[in-house]
Design an enzyme around this catalytic site. Structure first.
Site, PDB file in Angstrom:
ATOM      1  N   ASP A   1       8.540   6.331 113.191  1.00 58.87           N
ATOM      2  CA  ASP A   1       8.757   6.239 111.749  1.00 58.87           C
ATOM      3  C   ASP A   1       7.432   6.253 110.986  1.00 58.87           C
ATOM      4  OD1 ASP A   1      10.542   5.593 109.407  1.00 58.87           O
ATOM      5  OD2 ASP A   1       9.304   3.792 109.383  1.00 58.87           O
TER       6      ASP A   1
ATOM      7  N   GLU B   1       8.297  11.510 112.339  1.00 57.25           N
ATOM      8  CA  GLU B   1       8.690  11.651 110.937  1.00 57.25           C
ATOM      9  C   GLU B   1       7.387  11.781 110.142  1.00 57.25           C
ATOM     10  OE1 GLU B   1      10.811   9.362 107.195  1.00 57.25           O
ATOM     11  OE2 GLU B   1       9.526   8.326 108.624  1.00 57.25           O
TER      12      GLU B   1
END
Length: 730
Positions: free
Chosen positions: A408, A461
């Site tokens: 993330d 990401e």
């Protein structure tokens, strides 16, 4: 006898070296003394382990400064001149207890472990730090170890000692800053924390174990003694060789996919019985879970974790998660978990100022505070923190058998000025904005997984133009296998929000992604971030009336599944949920009773099956050889057409998309050669809720009429707001 000063220091919890005072010690004359700190006890006796006989009753020292009874007991052991095995019989106000003395045991950490931990190069630090069930000298208990180099004193507290920090102070291994203690009789399931006295003499709020393998259900915050999960069996196929396989990911927030009957969280067994068959029936290859590490705040969805080594207790035990992953594998699903090494929350029981000073985080808020989320940023340049995080990545892959990590907020890690104004950030050693330490960490994490678990995959990401995210470190890359294509996602959702009559002016949003599609190994994500915080659901973003919204969504999905790149869809999108995602409630499953919603679900299922069984749609996702434009520039009609090819160059899929509600009759497109072009899937089929426009008998013959640079062509009827897949048969 121990000096009054030292006894007072022990009783006040200020002593930094308890093993120098407690347990068996010989005085200058060679006499053995046994000392024990048991605050609140009436008496303490020494029992010979071999004979079971009581050897002596210890005397409690009276310290006036402590109000008389100190809880410190000692006595000389007559007739003994060398250490021996013994137990303590303690008379408490509520009863008698017989225990093995923790202070008669030697060190917990081996010399090699100490060296590697100090160097920050321990491949599996979780095998030594934290709480581990062990047997030492025939005695069963739990070995505790925690890194807190700046602490004056650290104690283990828990149910087993009434949370009294005076009872079990730990030994400091100064070479690596780790405090350790073996507690006999502490078994699996015991709750515990660490009581830390800072170097300034302040007792900090109790801290949960950074390496704890299990934790209490929020709002409680204690760690729980839990066995290290067994190493899971893994596939032997290297992740790099799987780039030519189908990857279609169903992204799930477990707390709101389908709630338990009482409205609470389902347990792992219920999730296995409901989620797994549903995802398999939809034809997805992978299941991605929003973070399942322990986290204090439900509303963070797991993206503000504090227990990086503990599966959240919301859904049951760590073993339950092991069983869930195993059930996924049995069903043919691979499991990806979202992993958050970018930042952590400031909750006082967590990592923040862990030993009284910034330890896991940077001291300077210009480096250590995340502006957007009010969280703390890991100090990637500190070797022990680096080791903690790399070890955690390996832990989830090895011990729970997950197949991949989606990392993330990578962009926030790569740039020192991320979301900061001028003067709010500190340049790197070269004066630049790149976070060199974070780059080194990401490369090393990916290298470690590649060496130790070559079948594991990592997904970034990453929303910027940072180059070579999905290229090996040896080529100057970050080492991820895949990168989320955030640009494609934003372009497509913006394009689909426009009324069809205006789409001719935004045609480049359809085609721009192919200019860079092969610079990375991309995943096309329609993720949770696009259906929350006022952004609306996917279907609500589509333009047009009720029918057109569904048709637009079906067209988008068709284009997405035909486009180069792996696929990701967040839960609820597979049946066109109207409401924006709400993490507090289940998906609106009642919508599947309505034909249009059920039609979207059928389409996603059929798209996945077509994608999986058609090599042309997945074998060459990351090279230009797998894609060829037929028609990229018909902006007036908002029609595009392209070919997809696999390793067998004779197997070709022609994808045609019409982004207007107008049927295009006799629409001529270039074709790779003579033969029949048969419809494999038409998103306008009435089976999916469409108008059932198509070509006679679902096929069309190629004609030797030049078009779009090809000697052969086909004349098609293109349905309104639809994507059609045609396979070349020859």
């Amino acid at each position: 006898m121990l000096s009054k000063t030292e006894v007072t220091s022990l009783c006040l919890g200020e002593h930094g070296d308890p093993f120098a005072a407690l347990g068996l010690h010989a005085d200058a004359k060679g006499r053995l003394w046994l000392r024990s700190l048991q605050p609140g006890a009436n008496s303490v006796s020494v029992i010979d382990t071999d004979s079971g006989l009581m050897l002596v009753e210890l005397t409690q020292r009276k310290i006036e400064a402590l109000g008389g009874a100190s809880g410190f007991f000692e006595a000389s052991i007559l007739g003994r001149n060398k250490p021996f095995d013994y137990r303590l019989r303690i008379d408490w106000p509520g009863g008698v207890q017989e225990i093995d003395d923790p202070y008669r045991f030697s060190t917990v950490l081996g010399e090699l472990d100490v060296w590697l931990l100090a160097e920050g190069s321990h491949l599996r630090p979780f095998e030594r730090l934290g709480a581990h069930l062990r047997e030492i000298d025939g005695v069963k208990g739990t070995a505790f170890a925690v890194w807190a180099p700046d602490a004056q004193r650290v104690s283990v507290v828990g149910d087993f000692n009434t949370w009294d920090g005076r009872r079990h102070p730990m030994r400091l291994r100064r070479e690596c800053g780790v405090w350790e203690l073996f507690l006999p009789g502490v078994t699996e399931g015991a709750r515990y924390k660490f009581e830390i006295r800072s170097n300034e003499g302040h007792v900090l709020p109790l801290k949960a174990d950074p390496y704890g393998f299990a934790a209490e259900m929020r709002p409680s915050t204690a760690s729980i003694v839990c066995a290290l999960p067994q190493i899971a069996s893994r596939a032997s196929v290297a992740a790099g060789s799987k780039l030519n396989t189908p990857v279609s990911i169903y992204e799930v927030h477990l707390g709101s996919w389908k709630r338990a009957d009482d409205g609470g969280f389902p347990d792992w067994q219920r999730i296995s019985e409901t989620l797994i068959p549903y995802v398999v029936d939809l034809g997805f290859t992978h299941l991605e879970l929003l973070p399942i590490s322990e986290h204090p705040f439900d509303g963070s969805w797991g993206y503000q974790p504090l227990g990086l080594y503990a599966p959240t207790s919301r859904f049951g035990s760590p073993q339950g998660f092991c069983d869930f992953v195993s059930a996924c594998h049995t069903a043919g699903l691979e499991v990806i978990i979202d992993w958050v090494p970018a930042h952590f929350p400031t909750d006082e029981h967590g990592l923040s100022r862990f030993d009284g000073r910034p330890l896991y985080e940077h001291a300077d808020p210009r480096e250590g505070m995340h502006q957007d989320w009010g969280t703390l940023i890991y100090n990637f340049g500190r070797r022990e923190v680096f080791n903690y995080l790399v070890g955690n990545a390996l832990f989830w892959i090895e011990h729970y058998g997950v197949d991949g990590l989606r990392v993330d907020a990578v962009a926030s890690m790569l740039y020192r000025d991320y979301s900061r104004s001028a003067g709010e950030w500190i340049p790197n050693i070269y004066g630049g904005r790149e976070n060199i330490e974070a780059v080194h960490f990401l490369r090393r994490m990916n290298e470690t997984l590649g060496q130790e678990c070559p079948a594991a995959e990592t997904y970034a990401e990453e929303s910027t133009a940072w180059p070579a995210v999905s290229r090996p470190p040896s080529m100057g890359g970050l080492g991820f296998h895949y990168k989320w294509n955030m640009g494609w996602m934003h372009d497509m959702l913006d394009y689909m929000s426009h009324e069809p009559i205006h789409r001719r002016y935004h045609h480049n949003q359809l085609t721009f992604g192919l200019l860079y599609a092969f610079t990375e190994n991309f995943v096309l994500p329609l993720s949770h971030d696009e259906v929350v915080h006022g952004k609306g659901s996917l279907i609500s973003k589509m333009s047009g009336d009720y029918w057109q919204k569904f048709a637009n969504l079906r067209t988008l999905y068709g284009f997405m599944w035909g486009h180069p790149g792996k696929k990701l869809l967040f839960m609820g999108g597979e049946f066109g949920q109207w409401n924006e995602w709400n993490d507090q409630t289940s998906l609106d499953w009642c919508l599947l009773d309505f034909p249009q919603h059920e039609g979207v679900r059928r389409l996603v299922s059929d798209l996945n099956r077509l994608y999986r069984c058609t090599p042309a749609l997945h074998e060459i996702d990351f090279e230009p050889a797998g894609f060829e434009w037929i028609s990229a520039n018909d902006s007036d009609n908002s029609v595009i057409a392209f070919l997809r090819r696999g390793r067998d160059r004779s197997r070709v899929i022609l994808c045609v998309c019409n982004f207007t509600p107008v049927v295009r009759h006799n629409y001529r497109l270039g074709a790779p050669g003579p033969g029949v072009y048969r419809e494999r899937l038409n998103t306008d089929s009435e089976y999916y809720g469409g108008s059932n426009v198509g070509n006679p008998l679902g096929m069309v013959d190629a004609e030797q009429i030049p078009s779009h640079g090809h000697a052969w062509s086909v004349s098609l009827t293109i349905p309104p707001l639809a994507t059609v897949f045609l396979e070349w048969e020859h």
